[in-house]
Design a protein around this motif. Structure first.
Motif: not given
Length: 242
Positions: A134-136, A95-96, A111-112, A117-118
Motif C-alpha cells: 500500500c502507499p505507506k 489520500a482521498f 484496502s488501497y 487488514p488482509v
C-alpha cells in the motif's frame, strides 16, 4: 565512582580500582583537548548555518502547500475534520483525491490506502495480518490523524478506550479507529457532506450503540465529579436532546 561500578554489577574491588586508575591516568579529557574541541566548534557552527537555510526553505514549502490546499474544492471538508489541523488535512485530501468514482466502496478505499487488514486462509487455518502492499505515507497519514482525532472527538476517544479495555495494544486500537473513521469519511466524501460530530453522536444514540452508552456514563461521571457542572457540556446536551 565506586558506587557507579557497583550499581552496574561490578563486584570485584580490584576491577573497580583498576578501572578508576585507568580513567584518572587516561590523559587529557576530550572536553579540554583543543584538537577535539575546536574542530567540533567549527562543525557545529557549519551545521547551524545549514539548519537555518533548511528551516527557511521548509517555511516556504509549508506556505506553498497551504496555498495549494486552500485552492482545492474539498479543502474546507478536510480542514474541518477533528484534529486534522494544517499538517494532516492536506495529507488526508491527497489520500482521498478528487475522483469520487475511483473507489466503489469504503472497503475499496481502505484496502488501497492500507487501513483494511488482509484475511488469508490455508486449509483449516485462517489468519489476519497488517496490509503490506500500500502507499505507506498515505496510510501513516490516516493513522496519525486517527490518533489525533480522539483528542477532539468524544466518540473516537470512547472507541479507543473500548478497544484498549478489550486487550488491544495502542497501535492496534488506533488502527481499528482509523478503519472506523475510513467508513465514515468515505460516505461523507462521496455525498459531499461535511462531517458533523453532533449528527454522528445522534446516530449512535438512535442505534443504541455501546459507544453512546459509554459517552452517557462518562458525562454522568464528569457531572458527579464536578458537583453538578459538567465540563463536557457538548456530549451531555447532544445525547440528552436525541
Amino acid at each position: 565512582m565506586t558506587l557507579f561500578f557497583q550499581s552496574h554489577r561490578v563486584i570485584r574491588r580490584s576491577a573497580i580500582e583498576r578501572r578508576i586508575h585507568q580513567i584518572q591516568t587516561a590523559g587529557i579529557p576530550l572536553t579540554e583537548d583543543p584538537g577535539i574541541v575546536e574542530p567540533m566548534q567549527w562543525l557545529v557552527q557549519t551545521l547551524v548555518i545549514q539548519l537555518k537555510a533548511l528551516l527557511h526553505r521548509l517555511d516556504e514549502l509549508n506556505q506553498t502547500i497551504e496555498q495549494l490546499f486552500q485552492s482545492l474544492p474539498d479543502a474546507a471538508f478536510f480542514d474541518a475534520l477533528p484534529g486534522a489541523g494544517p499538517h494532516l488535512a492536506p495529507r488526508l485530501l491527497i489520500a482521498f483525491g478528487d475522483d469520487r468514482s475511483r473507489f466503489g466502496s469504503a472497503q475499496a478505499f481502505m484496502s488501497y490506502i492500507g487501513i483494511a487488514p488482509v484475511k488469508e486462509e490455508s486449509g483449516k487455518k485462517r489468519w489476519t495480518h497488517w496490509r503490506w502492499s500500500c502507499p505507506k505515507f498515505l496510510r501513516q497519514s490516516f493513522v496519525e490523524w486517527a490518533d489525533q482525532s480522539r483528542r477532539h472527538s468524544s466518540w473516537a476517544n470512547a472507541f479507543y478506550q473500548q478497544q484498549r479495555r478489550s486487550g488491544k495494544s495502542h497501535p492496534k486500537a488506533i488502527r481499528a479507529l482509523a478503519y472506523k473513521w475510513g467508513r465514515i469519511l468515505w460516505r461523507c466524501w462521496q455525498d459531499r457532506v461535511p462531517y458533523d460530530e453532533d449528527r454522528y453522536l445522534a446516530a449512535l444514540q438512535r442505534k443504541r450503540s455501546p459507544l453512546a452508552v459509554m459517552l452517557v456514563q462518562s458525562a454522568a461521571e464528569v457531572t458527579t465529579s464536578a458537583g453538578g457542572e459538567c465540563s463536557n457540556s457538548r456530549v451531555q446536551v447532544t445525547l440528552k436532546d436525541t
